[in-house]
Design a protein around this motif. Structure first.
Motif, PDB file in Angstrom:
ATOM      1  N   ASP A 169       0.870  -1.168   0.000  1.00  0.00           N
ATOM      2  CA  ASP A 169       0.000   0.000   0.000  1.00  0.00           C
ATOM      3  C   ASP A 169       0.918   1.233   0.000  1.00  0.00           C
ATOM      4  OD1 ASP A 169      -2.162   1.779   0.463  1.00  0.00           O
ATOM      5  OD2 ASP A 169      -1.917   1.577   2.637  1.00  0.00           O
ATOM      6  N   ASP A 219      -0.036   5.110   0.919  1.00  0.00           N
ATOM      7  CA  ASP A 219      -0.224   6.059   2.029  1.00  0.00           C
ATOM      8  C   ASP A 219      -0.300   5.302   3.351  1.00  0.00           C
ATOM      9  OD1 ASP A 219      -0.655   8.705   0.615  1.00  0.00           O
ATOM     10  OD2 ASP A 219      -2.158   7.468  -0.385  1.00  0.00           O
ATOM     11  N   GLU A 273      -0.105  -3.417   4.283  1.00  0.00           N
ATOM     12  CA  GLU A 273      -1.199  -2.444   4.221  1.00  0.00           C
ATOM     13  C   GLU A 273      -1.408  -1.884   5.632  1.00  0.00           C
ATOM     14  OE1 GLU A 273      -3.976  -1.543   1.785  1.00  0.00           O
ATOM     15  OE2 GLU A 273      -4.393  -0.379   3.579  1.00  0.00           O
ATOM     16  N   ASP A 274      -1.942  -0.682   5.727  1.00  0.00           N
ATOM     17  CA  ASP A 274      -2.184  -0.135   7.071  1.00  0.00           C
ATOM     18  C   ASP A 274      -3.675   0.012   7.366  1.00  0.00           C
ATOM     19  OD1 ASP A 274      -2.624   2.101   5.389  1.00  0.00           O
ATOM     20  OD2 ASP A 274      -2.189   3.451   7.054  1.00  0.00           O
TER      21      ASP A 274
HETATM   22 MG   LIG Z   1      -2.829   3.082   3.602  1.00  0.00          MG
END
Ligand SMILES: [Mg+2]
Length: 249
Positions: A4, A6, A192-193
């Motif tokens: 990912d 951002d 991913e966050d």
């Molecule tokens: Mg993200």
């Protein structure tokens, strides 16, 4: 290796507010919002909302919502997804109009003062170096983001980083892109966050073999890190990320 963008590679919180605020002010009709006023720096509510935000257009909508004197922020945070249709209705906007406004603001910012726009972002410490080392470990890496692909490409180029592939929102939902990548039968690791996105991947038939990591340094909501093992998601801290791939959790 799929990342990912951002909240995993780049912290762009200053830019998210900067561009979302401008887009909201540009779209706001005096008939619906007599005097939409938004602060120059991101309010705390925007930072709290960020882990819940899935797509770029939602940032513009949330910027406008934060300008409402009667906004009930705890209610919004408590059931974010359910609040989106009503908010769109209130402002008379569609996701497409919001996304277009956001991308226009960004495109104009890059055309006007690229360095200043880039300066609203920062790569997380050690990330460019780690990505550069992946090639030496024989690992291809790609970027999968809900951002417009062109904007992620600008930022990667500014750090002289060249992914094998870059998938922006134009290429479809993340699970769909991962399914296409899985057709190559290669192992996929996805960092991913946004936990709901990882849960969606885990629940998608055909993606059972994708190794899912939640990045500890990203935009996480309270409680995101709990019960990960039961959800089939691995916890990734900066020390693990910096380690050789064979030592990743
Ligand atoms: Mg993200």
């Amino acid at each position: 290796m799929v990342f990912d963008f951002d909240g995993v590679l780049v912290d762009g919180m200053r830019e998210y507010w900067w561009s979302a605020r401008r887009a909201a002010l540009r779209l706001a009709q005096p008939s619906r919002a007599p005097q939409l006023e938004l602060p120059e720096t991101a309010p705390a509510g925007f930072v709290q909302l960020r882990p819940l935000i899935h797509k770029g257009w939602e940032m513009v909508l949330m910027a406008a919502e934060l300008g409402r004197p009667d906004l009930d922020l705890p209610v919004l945070l408590g059931d974010y997804a359910a609040a989106l249709p009503g908010a769109l209705e209130r402002w008379g906007w569609s996701p497409a109009v919001l996304q277009q406004a956001l991308e226009s603001v960004r495109a104009e910012a890059i055309a006007g003062d690229r360095a200043a726009w880039l300066g609203l972002h920062r790569f997380y410490p050690g990330v460019p170096e780690r990505l550069a080392r992946l090639a030496a470990e024989g690992a291809d890496w790609a970027v999968l983001t809900t951002k417009g692909g062109a904007f992620a490409a600008e930022l990667l180029a500014s750090a002289a980083l060249v992914p094998l592939d870059l998938f922006g929102h134009e290429q479809g939902e993340k699970a769909e892109v991962l399914l296409r990548l899985r057709q190559g039968q290669r192992p996929l690791w996805f960092v991913e966050d946004r936990r709901p996105t990882l849960e969606r991947v885990r629940a998608t038939p055909g993606l059972e073999a994708v190794r899912c990591y939640l990045a500890s340094w990203g935009y996480l909501a309270p409680g995101d890190r709990h019960g990960l093992a039961e959800a089939g998601i691995r916890w990734m801290e900066p020390e693990s990320f910096a380690a050789p791939l064979a030592h990743w959790p």
